[in-house]
Design a protein around this motif. Sequence first.
Motif, PDB file in Angstrom:
ATOM      1  N   HIS A  73      17.863  22.122  37.929  1.00  0.00           N
ATOM      2  CA  HIS A  73      17.578  23.114  36.896  1.00  0.00           C
ATOM      3  C   HIS A  73      18.220  24.454  37.257  1.00  0.00           C
ATOM      4  O   HIS A  73      18.381  24.789  38.434  1.00  0.00           O
ATOM      5  CB  HIS A  73      16.060  23.277  36.715  1.00  0.00           C
ATOM      6  CG  HIS A  73      15.442  22.150  35.923  1.00  0.00           C
ATOM      7  ND1 HIS A  73      14.100  21.886  35.908  1.00  0.00           N
ATOM      8  CD2 HIS A  73      16.019  21.219  35.119  1.00  0.00           C
ATOM      9  CE1 HIS A  73      13.855  20.848  35.122  1.00  0.00           C
ATOM     10  NE2 HIS A  73      15.002  20.413  34.634  1.00  0.00           N
ATOM     11  N   ASP A  78       8.269  23.208  41.659  1.00  0.00           N
ATOM     12  CA  ASP A  78       8.493  22.422  40.439  1.00  0.00           C
ATOM     13  C   ASP A  78       7.837  21.052  40.528  1.00  0.00           C
ATOM     14  O   ASP A  78       8.490  20.006  40.545  1.00  0.00           O
ATOM     15  CB  ASP A  78       9.995  22.277  40.164  1.00  0.00           C
ATOM     16  CG  ASP A  78      10.608  23.616  39.810  1.00  0.00           C
ATOM     17  OD1 ASP A  78      10.538  24.516  40.658  1.00  0.00           O
ATOM     18  OD2 ASP A  78      11.119  23.770  38.698  1.00  0.00           O
ATOM     19  N   HIS A  86      16.374  20.207  42.889  1.00  0.00           N
ATOM     20  CA  HIS A  86      16.775  19.577  41.621  1.00  0.00           C
ATOM     21  C   HIS A  86      17.757  20.494  40.918  1.00  0.00           C
ATOM     22  O   HIS A  86      18.035  21.601  41.399  1.00  0.00           O
ATOM     23  CB  HIS A  86      15.556  19.248  40.758  1.00  0.00           C
ATOM     24  CG  HIS A  86      14.778  20.418  40.243  1.00  0.00           C
ATOM     25  ND1 HIS A  86      14.255  21.377  41.071  1.00  0.00           N
ATOM     26  CD2 HIS A  86      14.418  20.785  38.982  1.00  0.00           C
ATOM     27  CE1 HIS A  86      13.602  22.275  40.339  1.00  0.00           C
ATOM     28  NE2 HIS A  86      13.696  21.943  39.063  1.00  0.00           N
ATOM     29  N   ASP A 137      17.339  27.510  37.346  1.00  0.00           N
ATOM     30  CA  ASP A 137      16.683  28.476  38.237  1.00  0.00           C
ATOM     31  C   ASP A 137      16.778  28.075  39.703  1.00  0.00           C
ATOM     32  O   ASP A 137      16.356  28.840  40.576  1.00  0.00           O
ATOM     33  CB  ASP A 137      15.216  28.708  37.818  1.00  0.00           C
ATOM     34  CG  ASP A 137      14.405  27.437  37.643  1.00  0.00           C
ATOM     35  OD1 ASP A 137      14.967  26.434  37.164  1.00  0.00           O
ATOM     36  OD2 ASP A 137      13.204  27.444  37.982  1.00  0.00           O
ATOM     37  N   HIS A 138      17.364  26.902  39.994  1.00  0.00           N
ATOM     38  CA  HIS A 138      17.474  26.424  41.377  1.00  0.00           C
ATOM     39  C   HIS A 138      18.922  26.279  41.863  1.00  0.00           C
ATOM     40  O   HIS A 138      19.148  26.188  43.063  1.00  0.00           O
ATOM     41  CB  HIS A 138      16.732  25.094  41.526  1.00  0.00           C
ATOM     42  CG  HIS A 138      15.272  25.251  41.218  1.00  0.00           C
ATOM     43  ND1 HIS A 138      14.320  25.418  42.198  1.00  0.00           N
ATOM     44  CD2 HIS A 138      14.621  25.347  40.030  1.00  0.00           C
ATOM     45  CE1 HIS A 138      13.132  25.589  41.621  1.00  0.00           C
ATOM     46  NE2 HIS A 138      13.293  25.558  40.310  1.00  0.00           N
ATOM     47  N   HIS A 157       8.131  16.043  38.289  1.00  0.00           N
ATOM     48  CA  HIS A 157       8.388  17.318  37.601  1.00  0.00           C
ATOM     49  C   HIS A 157       8.592  16.947  36.136  1.00  0.00           C
ATOM     50  O   HIS A 157       9.711  16.664  35.721  1.00  0.00           O
ATOM     51  CB  HIS A 157       9.624  17.955  38.239  1.00  0.00           C
ATOM     52  CG  HIS A 157      10.045  19.272  37.645  1.00  0.00           C
ATOM     53  ND1 HIS A 157       9.194  20.158  37.038  1.00  0.00           N
ATOM     54  CD2 HIS A 157      11.281  19.864  37.605  1.00  0.00           C
ATOM     55  CE1 HIS A 157       9.877  21.216  36.644  1.00  0.00           C
ATOM     56  NE2 HIS A 157      11.137  21.059  36.964  1.00  0.00           N
TER      57      HIS A 157
HETATM   58 ZN   LIG Z   1      12.599  22.631  37.312  1.00  0.00          ZN
END
Ligand SMILES: [Zn+2]
Length: 275
Positions: A88, A186, A86, A90-91, A168
């Motif tokens: 976000h 997540d 996904h 942090d990814h 999520h």
């Molecule tokens: Zn996330």
Amino acid sequence: MQATLTFLGTGTSMGVPTLGCDCAVCVSAVASSPGLPAPSPHNRRTRPSVLVRWEGHNVVIDTGPDFHAQAIAAGIHRLDAVLYTHGHADHVLGMDDLRPLSFHNSPSLPLYADEQTALTIERIFNYTFSSDHQYPTRARVALHRIPTTPGAEVELFGVQFLRVPVTHGRQTITGFRFGSAAYLTDLSDLHPESLPLLADLDILILDALRREPHPTHSHLEKSIALVEQLAPRRAFFTHISHGLDHDATNATLPPHMRLAYDGLQLAFEIGPEAA
Ligand SMILES: [Zn+2]
Ligand SMILES: [Zn+2]
Ligand SMILES: [Zn+2]
């Protein structure tokens, strides 16, 4: 075919230690100072990502903001594909660090993401994907859309990576099943239609943020219940906050469930023998 999965990062979006925090877990995650207890290196958690290696192929799931350091630590010199769960931060924020690796791929390094995630990556890294920008050393990547249907396949070098939809918070994002392993970062809940995709697992990797419930992430007690429901042979928890001390938490878990840690490697079966 035997494969190796390496946890490049096992921390939550803020990482551990969390900036500005002096809790016992955060303090223990860094080198000790005089008068403080010995550090616990397994409490040092970078942003979540895994590397899957088989028969000379290297595939990474997610490239967060720690990807550069993670790739050095894991000795990644070549990549064959990147899968995204996904959009976000942090990814995806390490996508630009794929640049030097992508120069080895001809004509480009394939990335796979669902429509919503692909749009986010294209927006953040506009200069990589826009035909108006001819930045000469931009990443040589080709972003492919994964259909949102449960079990949608991405075939990479004889291995099927199946999309496992997970909840999520208010979003539905992508988990992956590959061979006898599944990676569900997540996750706040499973989708009922994903259950058949999670049968007969050797390794289940899933989100366990902390002890207390959270609106967008599974907490430890819930993740333990999910493991009991899905009954894999082994389970590893990831996306861990500073709320869980590695050794103290593992001491309370059943033997087939463990907190993962950065650098942990697991061997597993990823598919039938090559013809
Ligand atoms: Zn996330
Ligand atoms: Zn995350
Ligand atoms: Zn802390």
